[in-house]
Design a protein around this motif. Structure first.
Motif, PDB file in Angstrom:
ATOM      1  N   GLY A   1      35.556 -53.340   4.367  1.00 55.82           N
ATOM      2  CA  GLY A   1      36.450 -54.466   4.153  1.00 55.82           C
ATOM      3  C   GLY A   1      36.232 -55.610   5.124  1.00 55.82           C
ATOM      4  N   PHE A   2      36.983 -56.686   4.899  1.00 57.27           N
ATOM      5  CA  PHE A   2      36.883 -57.890   5.717  1.00 57.27           C
ATOM      6  C   PHE A   2      37.471 -57.660   7.109  1.00 57.27           C
TER       7      PHE A   2
ATOM      8  N   ARG B   1      37.369 -49.173   4.446  1.00 59.06           N
ATOM      9  CA  ARG B   1      37.545 -49.964   3.220  1.00 59.06           C
ATOM     10  C   ARG B   1      38.704 -50.940   3.307  1.00 59.06           C
ATOM     11  N   GLN B   2      39.548 -50.796   4.332  1.00 55.24           N
ATOM     12  CA  GLN B   2      40.707 -51.667   4.477  1.00 55.24           C
ATOM     13  C   GLN B   2      40.371 -52.896   5.322  1.00 55.24           C
ATOM     14  N   PRO B   3      41.053 -54.019   5.099  1.00 55.25           N
ATOM     15  CA  PRO B   3      40.870 -55.165   6.000  1.00 55.25           C
ATOM     16  C   PRO B   3      41.302 -54.758   7.409  1.00 55.25           C
TER      17      PRO B   3
ATOM     18  N   ARG C   1      31.029 -54.550  12.038  1.00 54.38           N
ATOM     19  CA  ARG C   1      31.757 -53.531  11.273  1.00 54.38           C
ATOM     20  C   ARG C   1      30.828 -52.666  10.425  1.00 54.38           C
ATOM     21  N   PRO C   2      29.970 -53.235   9.561  1.00 49.87           N
ATOM     22  CA  PRO C   2      29.071 -52.355   8.808  1.00 49.87           C
ATOM     23  C   PRO C   2      28.110 -51.584   9.696  1.00 49.87           C
TER      24      PRO C   2
ATOM     25  N   ASP D   1      19.960 -42.781  -2.707  1.00 48.02           N
ATOM     26  CA  ASP D   1      21.299 -42.193  -2.722  1.00 48.02           C
ATOM     27  C   ASP D   1      22.436 -43.164  -2.433  1.00 48.02           C
ATOM     28  N   ILE D   2      22.359 -43.909  -1.340  1.00 48.74           N
ATOM     29  CA  ILE D   2      23.482 -44.739  -0.891  1.00 48.74           C
ATOM     30  C   ILE D   2      22.988 -46.136  -0.532  1.00 48.74           C
ATOM     31  N   HIS D   3      23.726 -47.142  -1.007  1.00 50.01           N
ATOM     32  CA  HIS D   3      23.483 -48.529  -0.596  1.00 50.01           C
ATOM     33  C   HIS D   3      24.786 -49.052  -0.024  1.00 50.01           C
ATOM     34  N   GLY D   4      24.739 -49.621   1.195  1.00 47.26           N
ATOM     35  CA  GLY D   4      25.959 -50.088   1.840  1.00 47.26           C
ATOM     36  C   GLY D   4      25.890 -51.516   2.308  1.00 47.26           C
ATOM     37  N   GLY D   5      27.053 -52.030   2.684  1.00 48.30           N
ATOM     38  CA  GLY D   5      27.168 -53.388   3.206  1.00 48.30           C
ATOM     39  C   GLY D   5      28.618 -53.835   3.191  1.00 48.30           C
TER      40      GLY D   5
END
Length: 462
Positions: free
Chosen positions: A264-265, A305-307, A43-44, A227-231
């Motif tokens: 999200g999960f 952002r949603q499960p 997903r990420p 600028d951006i950190h994700g996970g």
């Protein structure tokens, strides 16, 4: 065109204002390479691939730097290598290759840089030395620990109470800790476990804690602030909270990254995915059944952002959608860039916090327009270019059909088993399951025919 993204740090959609528009920088936490990546890991990878594509369109491919790390030093790696009786390096090389193959099959662009933790030990040691010198870390029984109370606004990202943070961190109540929340930056290595010269005057060789790895690699490749950190949402605490603490205290900065994004999960058929529940599925296992593009579309059908509830029914729907879209485009070449108004519309929708459900709904509309109103091939070329921005329709209809036929090359025993399951489900009046099996096979081009004598036969439709 303004890009607004949900920032976990502020709990709001914020306008992205790059520190340097000629060098837009993004860091995403990558895999720990000890086994096949599961579908939750995908997903990420897919979400931030879409963001990478969008940033490249908005700022220019040469002005965007995307870093996704590889964790190749970890206790799980050590244990798995010992179980398989192979070297740690052989294990990490093999699983890293699997990961690269899987993500390529999902049509994800390679990051600009994919650093390995073991190649950044010196940067980790430098950060640890700085933290000790400034009083934010200390040495105890050959460990180096970050002293959480030394940072007054620790917990700003997760916004948890002390009790919640202690529960979430599963803290090790070691007697040498000054505070229960203190976490490990460096630890001693036992015999047979990888070790490097230790920082802070420790004589015994050791290895880094997990959190310091990302602080070191992001600093090395993106600078002290980016600028951006994700996970994934599961990394907010303690991993990302601890990254922030290390980096800010080492560099005396107000922020580590301007914007923090979290997907999200993932649930599997309505349940949390777990090996103990027997519903654990890897990317590779799914790729054995479905083209990677099907997995990608199914993943993007839910807002990041949603499960997401990962189901075979959803995969079947994604496969049918792609089948139709490839029929619409035929074998045309994509029209890309600002000259394609369809692509501009898609970029505009993505600029609202990567609203992929809105984009997919609009692609359905554009497919109808291209199919019914196109007197030449212009609309079909534009439709294909618009879908390309989402990482879809990168092939031609001819190529798609060929891949589908490869997917149809199922073991006839598997098909017979599914048909038997469907007959049993119908007898048990579980019509939902029976329909699900029919749809699953239909998505792979297998058409079922119920005969008067109660048997079921099948044929390949394409």
């Amino acid at each position: 065109m303004e890009l607004r993204l949900y920032n976990t740090l502020t709990r709001s959609k914020d306008l992205l204002r790059p520190l340097d528009p000629l060098n837009v920088r993004m860091y995403v936490c990558g895999p720990t390479v000890y086994d096949h990546a599961h579908i939750g890991n995908a997903r990420p990878v897919i979400v931030f691939d879409v963001l990478f594509r969008l940033l490249r369109r908005l700022y220019g491919a040469e002005h965007v730097k995307y870093v996704r790390n590889i964790t190749d030093v970890d206790d799980k790696i050590n244990a798995r290598a010992a179980d398989r009786a192979i070297s740690i390096r052989d294990l990490t090389e093999e699983t890293y290759r699997w990961f690269r193959e899987d993500t390529a099959a999902l049509n994800c662009l390679p990051p600009t840089v994919e650093p390995r933790a073991t190649e950044h030990i010196e940067e980790m040691r430098i950060l640890i030395e700085r933290l000790v010198a400034s009083g934010h870390a200390y040495v105890a029984e050959e460990h180096v620990l970050f002293h959480v109370p030394s940072m007054p606004d620790y917990g700003r990202l997760s916004r948890r109470s002390l009790d919640e943070m202690m529960a979430g961190a599963r803290v090790d109540v070691a007697p040498y800790k000054r505070d229960a929340m203190d976490f490990v930056l460096w630890k001693p290595s036992a015999a047979g476990v990888p070790g490097w010269p230790s920082p802070a005057g420790i004589v015994t060789p050791g290895r880094p804690g997990w959190h310091i790895e990302c602080s070191a690699m992001s600093w090395k490749h993106l600078g002290e602030t980016f600028d951006i950190h994700g996970g994934g949402i599961d990394l907010v605490f303690p991993h990302h909270e601890n990254e922030i603490a290390q980096s800010r205290c080492a560099f005396h900065s107000g922020v580590m990254a301007q914007m923090w994004m979290h997907n999200g999960f993932l649930m599997l058929e309505g349940e949390k995915m777990s090996k103990s529940l027997g519903n654990f599925v890897t990317i590779r296992e799914l790729l054995d059944e479905w083209p990677g593009e099907v997995l990608r579309l199914a993943m993007l059908s839910t807002h990041y952002r949603q499960p997401i509830n990962w189901t075979r029914q959803g995969l079947g729907f994604a496969a049918k959608t792609l089948d139709k879209w490839y029929r619409v485009i035929g074998d045309v070449e994509a029209e890309t860039g600002d000259a394609n108004p369809f692509e501009t519309e898609i970029a505009d929708r993505l600029s609202d916090d990567l609203n992929t459900p809105s984009v997919i709904a609009h692609l359905h509309h554009l497919a109808e327009v291209a199919e019914h109103e196109d007197t030449s091939s212009a609309l079909r070329r534009r439709f294909k270019g618009a879908a390309n921005l989402l990482g879809l329709l990168g092939d031609t209809e001819t190529g798609w059909r060929a891949r589908q036929k490869e997917g149809i090359a199922l073991d006839e025993g598997v098909i017979a088993g599914l048909i038997a399951d469907r007959i049993a489900a119908r007898k048990a009046k579980d019509f939902k399951r029976a329909d699900q099996i029919r749809e699953e096979l239909a998505a792979k081009g297998i058409v079922l025919m119920d005969n008067k004598d109660g048997t079921t036969s099948w044929e390949v439709s394409r």
